[in-house]
Design a protein around this motif. Structure first.
Motif: not given
Lengths: 313, 448
Positions: A253, A256-259, A285-286
């Motif tokens: 999480n 994926t959540t933090l860019n 996230s990838q």
């Protein structure tokens, strides 16, 4: 940023507990019998389909009790009449047998329910938003799933460490012949353990089958991740499985959540000719979905017994 | 491949009713009887005087993609049967010969060789653009080495844009709209939606997912420069179990629309997560949410939220809906591939007009063909041998009939996009035999 961290914590907890629910049966069977049950995900699938069918006929709460019992009985029968014959031939024979069994169950499910997904929904009584974080709601059913997951952990812990039957089960694992000499029926104990392990997969199927998707490829797609949880947590450790599930849930999480990218994480910005630019600028996230496998390799390389395991694998 | 368990009939009655059917069907899925199920006996009366045109169907008939491939085979079996019965194909009958390629290019090439050895001159394939590219190259090579036994490849569902641009050819026809055409159709609708200002892209991390994202960005920029792309993420195929973090990102980005090429579990889980998170005011524009099995998996979460772009939907008012009912009555499955109707009809028309089953002559008659299909005019462009057809944008709605199996929902048509809007420029350099006549030329890239 702070809001996002709250989301990461909450969603990581929700997903982590779902992972623990899915892997608890495998952990039980491995820790108490030393059998690596390859068919665990197939029992999970059977639980989901039975849950769907019983819910269509009666209602969800009946399904929640009947489906796991049915899966558990099937598991006990498999152990009693088939698997027990391979125990003295070691883990390879057991592994091959459960491997074959997993295919048998999947094909059987396809024969009965067809090859497409089934429309397995949440029980209407729990299908309402109960809380929300930044506009992302959670249905009450998710809270129910978390309660089931924690309850299973507590029950297993008490059963195995505080009750007589639990102590006999543990003794049977380490000193099988001696426990047999003392007058305990070893085959029956093993059938009981295997049955409970399969019943746990059944519970996971009934509870998780509608959060995820109930379809013929569900066993195949879920199989790897539950093995990863058990390996990271430490073969045969419930606490370890719980910690590993939560760790995977939170890390995934967070990623994926933090860019951010790998390079961004350490605060570097790369020129267009920097080596490994492609990899380092890849958004985290990838990579989130494959992170558990990376973690598993690290664990196997540097701490083979897992986070909290007792067995060197 | 689905059974109406909680559908129109009572669940218990239903269960008894379809158990027998299930066992028969699933046996085929297990690959035991795929060929037997599609037996020549089922192909209708082959009159003694007729010549049989065998068509190799190369698609997955087993494994995870088996259900989709078998559905396709049954669709063609159904259509060929109809054509053969109608007597429309004077002197000829179509016969489907299924091969299982397991969506593996290498296996598909072995199948193509086998088909060629059996004297088959027509290949039909749809699942997997990687397989399609392999077959295109194989057909080119084969036709160069065997000028007397040429092969004609009909692609009904592989939609990589390269297939009708850089890799086009006379012996290779595309019957489905490619990624760019589908995106053009989506964008022509999004363009008119004044309340869409921000778009989020989420796709699977392989060539197809990337071409969807590229096309979306480029076309939106041209059609509506004011629309902001607020997210462009990729996930590995089939690895993500929890899509909630992505729903969170979509929510945070303030997007009103999500465009996705996701299919299978990656599509169902994405839509389910949106439903569980009670995400409001965001529409999901998809390519593949309608693949049989996906609406069942998505369930109520998709209602009023998930849209798809297809050449056909059950609520399009046309005689094809009657065909779909007939198919459903026979196979107990939802009809999915709209392209199967016009592909079969156009192939039949080409054979009839050519008066021969020679692949070269049939190809030359397919070039530039116009066909008045039940859902609207379909053209095969002479400049890249790709079909152009009207497309339908539809939204999954509860209570719309006829219900998709296992649900109380159906795709409700929102907009029809005429074929002419999908005539995109092509980079195809078509190589034709010297002096070959152009029989039909309804459309090329310069218009009529």
């Amino acid at each position: 940023m702070l809001h996002s961290l709250v989301f990461v914590l909450v969603n990581g907890l929700v997903y982590g507990l779902l992972l623990f629910l899915l892997s608890s049966g495998l952990t039980l069977i491995f820790s108490m019998m030393g059998v690596l049950n390859f068919a665990q995900a197939s029992f999970y699938m059977l639980g989901a389909y039975l849950g769907y069918q019983i819910m269509a006929w009666t209602d969800y709460w009946v399904a929640l009790f009947v489906a796991p019992v049915a899966v558990g009985l099937l598991g006990a029968a498999v152990e009693r009449y088939v698997l027990s014959k391979t125990h003295h031939r070691g883990q390879v024979a057991e592994l091959l047998l459960t491997f074959g069994l997993s295919y048998l169950i999947v094909e059987g499910v396809k024969l009965v329910w067809g090859v497409n997904a089934v429309n397995y929904g949440m029980p209407p009584s729990l299908n309402f938003p109960i809380f929300a974080i930044n506009g992302v709601s959670y249905p009450a059913y998710n809270v129910f799933m978390m309660v089931v997951s924690v309850a299973i952990f507590a029950l297993l812990y008490v059963l195995l460490t505080k009750t007589r039957i639990g102590i006999i089960i543990q003794a049977a694992l380490s000193d099988r012949d001696m426990v047999g000499m003392l007058g305990h029926n070893i085959p029956r104990i093993f059938a009981l353990v295997f049955g409970i392990g399969c019943a746990l997969a059944g519970v996971a199927g009934v509870v998780g089958g509608n959060i995820l998707v109930t379809e013929p490829s569900m066993a195949l797609s879920l199989g790897p991740i539950i093995f990863v949880v058990v390996v990271i947590g430490g073969m045969g450790s419930f606490g370890g499985a719980l910690v590993a599930s939560l760790l995977i849930g939170l890390l995934q999480n967070y990623m994926t959540t933090l860019n951010v990218s790998l390079a961004g994480l350490v605060g570097v910005s790369l020129g267009s000719h920097a080596p490994f630019r492609e990899l380092l600028n890849q958004p985290l996230s990838q990579l989130a979905a494959i992170m558990p496998y990376f973690l598993m390799i690290l664990i196997l390389a540097f701490r083979p017994k897992g986070l909290m395991g007792k067995v060197e694998s | 491949m689905s059974f109406r368990l909680a559908g129109r009939r009572s669940a218990a009655a239903n269960n008894l009713y379809s158990l027998v059917g299930r066992i028969r069907k699933s046996a085929s899925v297990a690959g035991l009887a795929a060929a037997a199920l599609l037996s020549p006996l089922a192909m209708g009366p082959a009159h003694a005087a007729t010549k049989v045109i065998k068509i190799a169907y190369i698609d997955p008939l087993s494994g995870p993609f088996g259900p989709v491939g078998i559905l396709g085979a049954q669709g063609y079996e159904f259509m060929f049967n109809k054509i053969n019965h109608s007597g429309e194909l004077k002197g000829y009958t179509f016969k489907l010969v299924p091969f299982d390629d397991k969506v593996n290019p290498a296996t598909a090439l072995v199948d193509a060789e086998k088909a060629s050895d059996e004297g088959i001159r027509y290949l039909l394939q749809g699942n997997g653009s990687n397989v399609a590219f392999a077959l295109v190259n194989w057909v080119k090579k084969h036709n160069r080495n065997h000028p007397k036994d040429k092969m004609l490849y009909l692609n009904y569902a592989a939609i990589d844009p390269g297939l009708s641009n850089s890799d086009c050819g006379l012996y290779h026809f595309n019957f489905d709209a490619n990624v760019n055409m589908k995106m053009a159709a989506l964008v022509s609708y999004i363009k008119t939606q004044k309340n869409i200002h921000k778009v989020f892209l989420i796709n699977m991390d392989y060539s197809f997912g990337h071409s969807v994202a590229e096309a979306a960005k480029e076309m939106l920029k041209r059609a509506r420069p004011d629309i902001k792309i607020v997210g462009d993420v990729f996930t590995p195929i089939g690895q993500t179990k929890d899509y909630t973090p992505f729903i969170y990102k979509i929510k945070q980005s303030g997007a009103q629309a999500v465009i996705t090429g996701n299919w299978g579990a990656d599509m169902s889980l994405l839509a389910k997560a949106a439903g569980q998170a009670n995400l409001q005011g965001v529409r999901f524009f998809t390519f593949y949410a309608g693949i049989p099995g996906t609406p069942e998996a998505i369930g109520d979460a998709g209602a009023g939220r998930v849209m798809q772009i297809t050449p056909w939907a059950a609520t399009v008012n046309s005689s094809e809906t009657k065909l779909a009912d007939e198919f459903e009555a026979k196979y107990h499955k939802d009809w999915y591939y709209g392209s199967q109707v016009y592909l079969t009809e156009m192939l039949a028309k080409a054979v009839k007009e050519a008066g021969t089953d020679d692949p070269t002559e049939v190809a030359l008659h397919l070039e530039g063909m116009h066909y008045d299909s039940p859902v609207g005019d379909v053209y095969i462009r002479a400049d890249n041998n790709a079909a152009v057809m009207p497309m339908y944008l539809s939204i999954l709605e509860k209570g719309v009939k006829p219900y998709l199996s296992g649900t109380d929902m159906q795709w409700k048509v929102v907009k029809r996009i005429p074929a002419i809007n999908l005539m995109l420029p092509t980079s195809c350099q078509m190589e034709r035999p010297k002096g070959a006549k152009l029989y039909n030329a309804y459309y090329n890239n310069t218009g009529k």
